[in-house]
Design an enzyme around this catalytic site. Structure first.
Site, short mmCIF file in Angstrom:
data_model
loop_
_atom_site.label_atom_id
_atom_site.label_comp_id
_atom_site.label_asym_id
_atom_site.label_seq_id
_atom_site.Cartn_x
_atom_site.Cartn_y
_atom_site.Cartn_z
N SER A 177 95.97 31.21 3.72
CA SER A 177 96.39 30.01 3.01
C SER A 177 95.53 29.81 1.78
O SER A 177 94.32 30.04 1.82
CB SER A 177 96.27 28.78 3.93
OG SER A 177 96.64 27.60 3.25
N HIS A 191 100.06 27.00 -4.43
CA HIS A 191 99.76 27.04 -3.00
C HIS A 191 100.58 28.15 -2.36
O HIS A 191 101.75 28.36 -2.73
CB HIS A 191 100.13 25.71 -2.35
CG HIS A 191 100.33 25.81 -0.85
ND1 HIS A 191 101.58 25.88 -0.28
CD2 HIS A 191 99.44 25.89 0.17
CE1 HIS A 191 101.47 25.98 1.04
NE2 HIS A 191 100.19 25.99 1.34
N ASN A 193 101.01 30.18 1.73
CA ASN A 193 100.58 30.29 3.12
C ASN A 193 101.54 31.23 3.83
O ASN A 193 102.76 31.06 3.74
CB ASN A 193 100.59 28.92 3.79
CG ASN A 193 100.32 28.99 5.28
OD1 ASN A 193 101.22 29.25 6.07
ND2 ASN A 193 99.08 28.76 5.65
N TYR A 194 100.99 32.24 4.52
CA TYR A 194 101.81 33.13 5.34
C TYR A 194 101.14 33.29 6.69
O TYR A 194 99.94 33.57 6.76
CB TYR A 194 102.03 34.47 4.63
CG TYR A 194 102.90 34.28 3.41
CD1 TYR A 194 104.27 34.09 3.54
CD2 TYR A 194 102.34 34.19 2.13
CE1 TYR A 194 105.07 33.83 2.43
CE2 TYR A 194 103.13 33.95 1.02
CZ TYR A 194 104.50 33.76 1.18
OH TYR A 194 105.29 33.50 0.09
N ARG A 195 101.90 33.10 7.76
CA ARG A 195 101.29 32.98 9.07
C ARG A 195 102.17 33.59 10.17
O ARG A 195 103.38 33.76 10.00
CB ARG A 195 101.03 31.51 9.39
CG ARG A 195 102.27 30.65 9.30
CD ARG A 195 101.95 29.16 9.28
NE ARG A 195 103.16 28.36 9.16
CZ ARG A 195 103.73 28.04 8.00
NH1 ARG A 195 103.19 28.46 6.87
NH2 ARG A 195 104.83 27.32 7.97
N GLY A 344 88.30 22.83 18.19
CA GLY A 344 87.47 23.84 17.56
C GLY A 344 87.87 24.18 16.15
O GLY A 344 87.28 25.09 15.54
N ARG A 346 88.12 24.18 12.15
CA ARG A 346 87.08 23.97 11.16
C ARG A 346 87.60 23.02 10.08
O ARG A 346 88.44 23.39 9.26
CB ARG A 346 86.67 25.31 10.54
CG ARG A 346 85.43 25.22 9.67
CD ARG A 346 84.90 26.62 9.38
NE ARG A 346 83.62 26.58 8.70
CZ ARG A 346 83.48 26.61 7.39
NH1 ARG A 346 84.54 26.67 6.60
NH2 ARG A 346 82.28 26.60 6.84
#
Length: 386
Positions: A177, A191, A193-195, A344, A346
């Site tokens: 991202s 912007h 984002n690849y997921r 958890g 970040r």
């Protein structure tokens, strides 16, 4: 210097960056031949192998900003697994984009590795207060563990029927991202984002899907920039499905919409989520094609406006538009919501997308007939750019 000369210089700079980042570029096809020593068939063969993700993992890792999140030995042992192949793609996307931006700015990214006790971790690359970029972040995360009840509810609200064992849903999620906030108001924010997401159900079966997209948020409208950006994305989509660009362009306009303002965040691009058909291999190849566009769709625009002058009033308008960017990310963005709901996570990496500076003016409305008013009109009424 003419726009043509500037464009040619920008093109040569971008090609230099692609090659430095280890990305194959068919320069012969772009400039009329004579550059590449490879015959066309041989070059096509080599490109095909790279696009298929073939090649030694250890050698590929030498081009990255940091060693992968997953241990290289583990990646080598399961090199054919989709999780391994996708992790390499997002790591290489991070590296190519960071190196391209460093070439422009002259600065360097701070590489920050982090781990998550519940499983996995990530690599945050951030360049702050650079020559041209106020804040540039490119994050990779590869996390695993169990979905919380809140995160599982978000999945179910999107139509996912998930059956956990004893209330637990093992998952693996990974993605790259990036959000870039330039100093110059004539250089747009970008912007992407690849997921990839994978969930194991109670019976041991797995559900998987891909998501992502790339979108542009200019402060001022430039028709040439908009056409270049959208054409680059359309070319990547058309290689896989002639309906992808139009469908995902509409999805992007609808997704990046600030409902309480009645305006889109920017001029869009493409966006898709929960993509799991026609099959895993075809969707993966489509995502790879999209990831390879992040440099060529954005860097020529950056070079074009790199030395544009701007007024204090134009800078103020940029700050107001950044305020809208913040509002969308904190109120509507799924990635931010999921990250904040995942144990958890970040926080620094999740909120990396926010600009260093922004502005909220009470009852702000640009004067009719101004460039600012024209920008707002486009945001309130999304248009076709190509």
């Amino acid at each position: 210097m003419s726009h043509t000369s500037q464009g040619w210089i920008s093109f040569k700079r971008c090609c230099k960056v692609f090659l430095a980042a280890g990305t194959v570029v068919v320069i012969g096809d772009l400039v009329g031949g004579g550059v590449s020593r490879f015959p066309r068939a041989e070059m096509a063969s080599k490109i095909s192998k790279v696009e298929e993700g073939e090649g030694d993992i250890r050698e590929r890792c030498k081009t990255l900003m940091s060693p992968p999140v997953t241990d290289i030995k583990v990646l080598e042992e399961r090199k054919d697994a989709m999780s391994t192949r996708m992790e390499m793609v997002i790591m290489e996307t991070q590296a190519s984009f960071c190196k391209a931006l460093e070439e422009v700015d002259g600065g360097t990214f701070k590489v920050d590795r982090w781990s998550r006790k519940e499983g996995g971790g990530g690599i945050s690359c951030v360049m702050q207060d650079g020559k041209h970029f106020e804040k540039a972040g490119v994050n990779v995360s590869v996390v695993s563990g169990y979905l919380t009840e809140e995160a599982a509810k978000q999945m179910r609200s999107r139509g996912k029927v998930l059956k956990g064992k004893d209330g637990k849903l093992p998952f693996c999620a990974m993605g790259v991202s990036s959000v870039i906030h330039p100093k110059n108001p004539h250089i747009p924010t970008v912007h992407f984002n690849y997921r990839y997401f994978e969930i194991e159900e109670a019976d041991g079966s797995k559900q998987w899907w891909f998501g992502g997209g790339t979108d542009l948020t200019p402060v001022y409208i430039d028709l040439e920039d908009a056409a270049h950006f959208h054409n680059t994305l359309k070319s990547a989509c058309d290689k896989h499905n002639p309906k992808y660009y139009s469908d995902f362009k509409k999805w992007c306009d609808n997704y990046f919409y600030i409902r309480h303002r009645g305006e889109t965040r920017g001029i869009g691009g493409i966006f898709f989520d929960d993509l799991d058909s026609p099959n895993q291999e075809e969707v993966f190849n489509f995502v790879k094609s999209c990831a390879k566009t992040v440099v060529p769709c954005y860097l020529p625009i950056v070079y074009k406006h790199l030395n544009d002058s701007f007024t204090p009033e134009e800078k103020d308008w940029q700050q107001v538009r950044r305020g809208r960017y913040v509002e969308f990310n904190l109120v509507y963005d799924r990635g931010v919501k999921f990250g904040l709901a995942t144990p958890g996570s970040r926080i620094e990496s999740i909120l990396m997308s926010l600009p260093l500076t922004a502005r909220w003016e009470y009852m702000h409305e640009p004067t009719k007939g101004t460039k600012e008013a024209k920008m707002l009109e486009v945001l309130r009424n999304p248009k076709e750019w190509i």
